[in-house]
Design a protein around this motif. Structure first.
Motif, mmCIF file in Angstrom:
data_model
loop_
_atom_site.group_PDB
_atom_site.id
_atom_site.type_symbol
_atom_site.label_atom_id
_atom_site.label_comp_id
_atom_site.label_asym_id
_atom_site.label_seq_id
_atom_site.Cartn_x
_atom_site.Cartn_y
_atom_site.Cartn_z
ATOM 1 N N PRO A 230 0.815 -1.228 0.000
ATOM 2 C CA PRO A 230 0.000 0.000 0.000
ATOM 3 C C PRO A 230 0.846 1.274 0.000
ATOM 4 O O PRO A 230 0.444 2.289 -0.575
ATOM 5 C CB PRO A 230 -0.832 -0.118 1.285
ATOM 6 N N LEU A 231 2.013 1.233 0.634
ATOM 7 C CA LEU A 231 2.892 2.404 0.621
ATOM 8 C C LEU A 231 3.359 2.724 -0.797
ATOM 9 O O LEU A 231 3.489 3.901 -1.164
ATOM 10 C CB LEU A 231 4.087 2.151 1.538
ATOM 11 N N LEU A 232 3.594 1.701 -1.609
ATOM 12 C CA LEU A 232 4.095 1.914 -2.967
ATOM 13 C C LEU A 232 3.000 2.368 -3.925
ATOM 14 O O LEU A 232 3.222 3.270 -4.743
ATOM 15 C CB LEU A 232 4.734 0.629 -3.496
ATOM 16 N N VAL A 233 1.819 1.756 -3.842
ATOM 17 C CA VAL A 233 0.792 2.010 -4.860
ATOM 18 C C VAL A 233 -0.239 3.043 -4.424
ATOM 19 O O VAL A 233 -1.082 3.426 -5.241
ATOM 20 C CB VAL A 233 0.090 0.695 -5.245
ATOM 21 N N LEU A 234 -0.195 3.481 -3.167
ATOM 22 C CA LEU A 234 -1.122 4.501 -2.686
ATOM 23 C C LEU A 234 -0.326 5.670 -2.112
ATOM 24 O O LEU A 234 -0.322 5.895 -0.890
ATOM 25 C CB LEU A 234 -2.070 3.927 -1.627
ATOM 26 N N PRO A 235 0.350 6.442 -2.940
ATOM 27 C CA PRO A 235 1.153 7.562 -2.419
ATOM 28 C C PRO A 235 0.316 8.723 -1.906
ATOM 29 O O PRO A 235 0.821 9.550 -1.151
ATOM 30 C CB PRO A 235 1.992 7.985 -3.637
ATOM 31 N N ASP A 236 -0.947 8.804 -2.300
ATOM 32 C CA ASP A 236 -1.814 9.882 -1.835
ATOM 33 C C ASP A 236 -2.175 9.652 -0.372
ATOM 34 O O ASP A 236 -2.780 8.626 -0.034
ATOM 35 C CB ASP A 236 -3.079 9.935 -2.684
ATOM 36 N N PRO A 237 -1.843 10.575 0.546
ATOM 37 C CA PRO A 237 -2.159 10.363 1.968
ATOM 38 C C PRO A 237 -3.641 10.181 2.240
ATOM 39 O O PRO A 237 -4.014 9.522 3.211
ATOM 40 C CB PRO A 237 -1.621 11.643 2.638
ATOM 41 N N ASP A 238 -4.501 10.764 1.404
ATOM 42 C CA ASP A 238 -5.934 10.635 1.628
ATOM 43 C C ASP A 238 -6.455 9.235 1.341
ATOM 44 O O ASP A 238 -7.602 8.930 1.681
ATOM 45 C CB ASP A 238 -6.692 11.649 0.752
#
Length: 292
Positions: A230-238
């Motif tokens: 998830p850290l790699l593919v979801l860079p958007d904090p929201d």
């Protein structure tokens, strides 16, 4: 034959031995509870303890009182509610995708038994020997530019859901369970005119509630604690889940608020599991399909 033990049944009738055994069993049970729940109990205590007390006397029980504001600060000010919803989205989608792939693939390999079923099963088993870290770069490149479609899944839930669906362990687990189901029931259903889809939906799935519960628990727990992907593919904090946001928040918030956030993120899946465990683990077994 009677069961043999260190203490015979005659010795157990003696009051002194019976009391000693009872105290020993209670003490061992209490020690196991403390060892197993100790870290969680300490986290619960630290979540409502001021930072200075946690640093000065980490094992003391609230030397200067409680601070329940830590929980509300972590939930509202640090937007834990938003990250919690993101985690639910990640876990819910991963659970649905894993159940879909595991049940359909296990059904095809075990019940339908295609011509090259053993070869396919061997290939699925072979993928379990590949370390997950080796697949990290190819998976990321695929999510960055999906072959054939030429679209990017980065910052979308599909980037988490689709790789989670490809779980060879779940496929083999479900297949082995389906192998043990009575084929007489399947043959009787097919004689009555049931097609492959009707057989899967009306016969196999109702008989498979126990294994569906096991796969569900594995899927939710794995998605809840997953950090790297998830850290790699979801860079958007929201869109990031709790597992990703909490280490980042640790650099900017106070220790007591961080511990409160960690306690909330740990308590929620435990409560959800305790509430829904009967739906996960309760299985009628073969009662829905086999009639005596």
């Amino acid at each position: 034959m009677t069961d043999r033990s260190i203490v015979s049944s005659n010795e157990r009738r003696k009051p002194l031995i019976r009391k000693t055994l009872t105290l020993t069993e209670v003490g061992l049970l209490g020690a196991l509870v403390v060892i197993g729940l100790g870290p969680l109990l300490w986290l619960a205590k630290a979540a409502i303890t001021p930072t200075r007390d946690t640093l000065r006397e980490p094992m003391a029980l609230w030397p200067n009182g409680f601070d329940f504001a830590n929980l509300s600060t972590a939930w509202n000010h640090e937007h834990l509610d938003r990250y919690f919803l993101n985690t639910l989205a990640v876990a819910g989608g991963s659970w649905a995708s894993q159940l879909l792939v595991a049940t359909t693939a296990g059904y095809a390999l075990s019940v339908l038994r295609p011509r090259y079923g053993k070869l396919l099963t061997g290939l699925v088993l072979g993928t379990m020997l590949v370390p997950a870290v080796v697949l990290l770069v190819p998976l990321y490149l695929t999510a960055l530019d999906v072959p054939g479609l030429h679209i990017s899944l980065i910052n979308s839930w599909w980037a988490v859901w689709l790789p989670a669906a490809a779980s060879p362990f779940n496929v083999i687990l479900v297949k082995r369970f389906f192998d043990n189901l009575p084929r007489e029931v399947f043959e009787a259903a097919m004689v009555d005119g049931a097609g492959p889809f009707r057989l899967f939906w009306s016969i196999v799935l109702p008989m498979s509630r126990p294994i569906l519960g096991v796969v569900s628990v594995f899927a939710v727990v794995a998605a809840w604690k997953d950090f790297l992907w998830p850290l790699l593919v979801l860079p958007d904090p929201d869109k990031q889940p709790l597992s990703v946001r909490l280490p980042i928040l640790a650099e900017t918030i106070q220790l007591d608020v961080l511990l409160a956030a960690l306690f909330i993120s740990t308590l929620i899946p435990m409560v959800l599991f305790l509430v829904f465990q009967r739906f996960f683990l309760r299985g009628a077994g073969l009662s829905g399909a086999v009639k005596g």
